[in-house]
Design a protein around this motif. Structure first.
Motif, mmCIF file in Angstrom:
data_model
loop_
_atom_site.group_PDB
_atom_site.id
_atom_site.type_symbol
_atom_site.label_atom_id
_atom_site.label_comp_id
_atom_site.label_asym_id
_atom_site.label_seq_id
_atom_site.Cartn_x
_atom_site.Cartn_y
_atom_site.Cartn_z
ATOM 1 N N UNK A 53 40.974 34.263 7.729
ATOM 2 C CA UNK A 53 40.898 32.686 8.248
ATOM 3 C C UNK A 53 42.248 32.103 7.880
ATOM 4 N N UNK A 54 43.232 32.942 8.051
ATOM 5 C CA UNK A 54 44.614 32.227 8.177
ATOM 6 C C UNK A 54 44.812 31.585 9.262
ATOM 7 N N UNK A 55 45.539 30.353 9.655
ATOM 8 C CA UNK A 55 45.946 29.738 10.719
ATOM 9 C C UNK A 55 47.172 29.916 10.989
ATOM 10 N N UNK A 56 47.304 30.825 12.016
ATOM 11 C CA UNK A 56 48.708 31.375 12.582
ATOM 12 C C UNK A 56 49.374 30.362 13.577
ATOM 13 N N UNK A 57 50.664 30.371 13.643
ATOM 14 C CA UNK A 57 51.507 29.380 14.171
ATOM 15 C C UNK A 57 52.363 30.185 14.929
ATOM 16 N N UNK A 58 53.051 29.952 16.052
ATOM 17 C CA UNK A 58 54.168 30.577 16.579
ATOM 18 C C UNK A 58 55.406 30.773 15.595
ATOM 19 N N UNK A 59 56.074 31.843 15.407
ATOM 20 C CA UNK A 59 57.382 32.111 14.767
ATOM 21 C C UNK A 59 58.348 31.385 15.476
ATOM 22 N N UNK A 60 59.427 30.972 14.933
ATOM 23 C CA UNK A 60 60.428 29.859 15.537
ATOM 24 C C UNK A 60 60.997 30.782 16.500
ATOM 25 N N UNK A 61 61.216 30.051 17.677
ATOM 26 C CA UNK A 61 61.969 30.549 18.780
ATOM 27 C C UNK A 61 60.835 31.100 19.864
ATOM 28 N N UNK A 62 59.733 31.234 19.221
ATOM 29 C CA UNK A 62 58.356 31.594 20.222
ATOM 30 C C UNK A 62 57.716 30.426 20.649
ATOM 31 N N UNK A 63 56.987 30.617 21.928
ATOM 32 C CA UNK A 63 56.244 29.523 22.493
ATOM 33 C C UNK A 63 54.862 29.545 21.860
ATOM 34 N N UNK A 64 54.215 30.609 21.654
ATOM 35 C CA UNK A 64 52.926 30.638 21.416
ATOM 36 C C UNK A 64 52.515 31.812 20.246
ATOM 37 N N UNK A 65 51.328 31.871 20.185
ATOM 38 C CA UNK A 65 50.872 32.816 18.880
ATOM 39 C C UNK A 65 50.823 34.140 19.522
ATOM 40 N N UNK A 66 50.717 34.181 21.045
ATOM 41 C CA UNK A 66 50.724 35.685 21.601
ATOM 42 C C UNK A 66 52.258 36.260 21.547
ATOM 43 N N UNK A 67 52.977 35.241 21.885
ATOM 44 C CA UNK A 67 54.385 36.044 21.828
ATOM 45 C C UNK A 67 54.744 36.307 20.387
ATOM 46 N N UNK A 68 54.335 35.571 19.507
ATOM 47 C CA UNK A 68 54.567 36.109 18.023
ATOM 48 C C UNK A 68 53.814 37.341 17.543
ATOM 49 N N UNK A 69 52.844 37.250 17.663
ATOM 50 C CA UNK A 69 51.728 38.392 16.981
ATOM 51 C C UNK A 69 50.859 39.025 18.000
ATOM 52 N N UNK A 70 51.085 38.978 19.282
ATOM 53 C CA UNK A 70 50.462 39.555 20.274
ATOM 54 C C UNK A 70 51.102 40.895 20.595
ATOM 55 N N UNK A 71 50.528 41.735 21.298
ATOM 56 C CA UNK A 71 51.236 42.972 21.798
ATOM 57 C C UNK A 71 51.513 42.788 23.379
ATOM 58 N N UNK A 72 50.972 41.525 23.882
ATOM 59 C CA UNK A 72 51.621 41.325 24.980
ATOM 60 C C UNK A 72 52.121 39.903 25.243
ATOM 61 N N UNK A 73 53.136 39.518 25.674
ATOM 62 C CA UNK A 73 53.512 38.052 25.713
ATOM 63 C C UNK A 73 52.673 37.201 26.665
ATOM 64 N N UNK A 74 52.665 35.796 26.426
ATOM 65 C CA UNK A 74 51.877 35.252 27.261
ATOM 66 C C UNK A 74 52.340 35.192 28.608
ATOM 67 N N UNK A 75 51.112 34.729 29.728
ATOM 68 C CA UNK A 75 51.586 34.888 30.969
ATOM 69 C C UNK A 75 52.782 34.487 31.842
ATOM 70 N N UNK A 76 53.195 32.965 31.091
ATOM 71 C CA UNK A 76 54.286 32.422 31.691
ATOM 72 C C UNK A 76 55.474 33.375 31.261
ATOM 73 N N UNK A 77 55.640 33.788 30.277
ATOM 74 C CA UNK A 77 56.768 34.753 29.834
ATOM 75 C C UNK A 77 56.791 35.879 30.325
ATOM 76 N N UNK A 78 55.481 36.651 30.752
ATOM 77 C CA UNK A 78 55.516 37.742 31.532
ATOM 78 C C UNK A 78 56.221 37.454 32.897
ATOM 79 N N UNK A 79 55.799 36.429 33.551
ATOM 80 C CA UNK A 79 56.181 36.151 34.978
ATOM 81 C C UNK A 79 57.571 35.759 35.023
ATOM 82 N N UNK A 80 58.347 35.492 34.011
ATOM 83 C CA UNK A 80 59.876 35.069 33.882
ATOM 84 C C UNK A 80 59.829 33.845 34.100
#
Length: 71
Positions: free
Chosen positions: A40-67
């Motif tokens: 139940x920890x509340x995750x927030x993006x790491x400094x410099x990342x835009x979202x939790x997927x970019x910080x803790x996911x195996x795949x970056x978020x869709x906008x980052x993927x498309x550049x």
């Protein structure tokens, strides 16, 4: 946007308890918060990342993927 090349699922790993869960990423907004299903920890993006997927996911978020950058 070419959704055929964009991956929409990412596995988030909780930095507190190492629990992993595959989630579908939103395509129209960044996800700033994510609650771990295990500890139940509340995750927030790491400094410099835009979202939790970019910080803790195996795949970056869709906008980052498309550049195009993120929110």
């Amino acid at each position: 946007m070419d959704y055929e090349r964009i991956l929409l699922n990412s596995t988030i790993t909780c930095p507190k308890c190492s629990f992993k869960k595959e989630e579908e990423m939103p395509t129209t907004a960044c996800q700033f918060f994510y609650e771990c299903n295990n500890c139940k920890a509340l995750l927030k993006p790491k400094e410099g990342d835009c979202c939790v997927f970019c910080s803790y996911g195996t795949v970056a978020c869709p906008p980052i993927q498309e550049g195009s950058g993120c929110c």
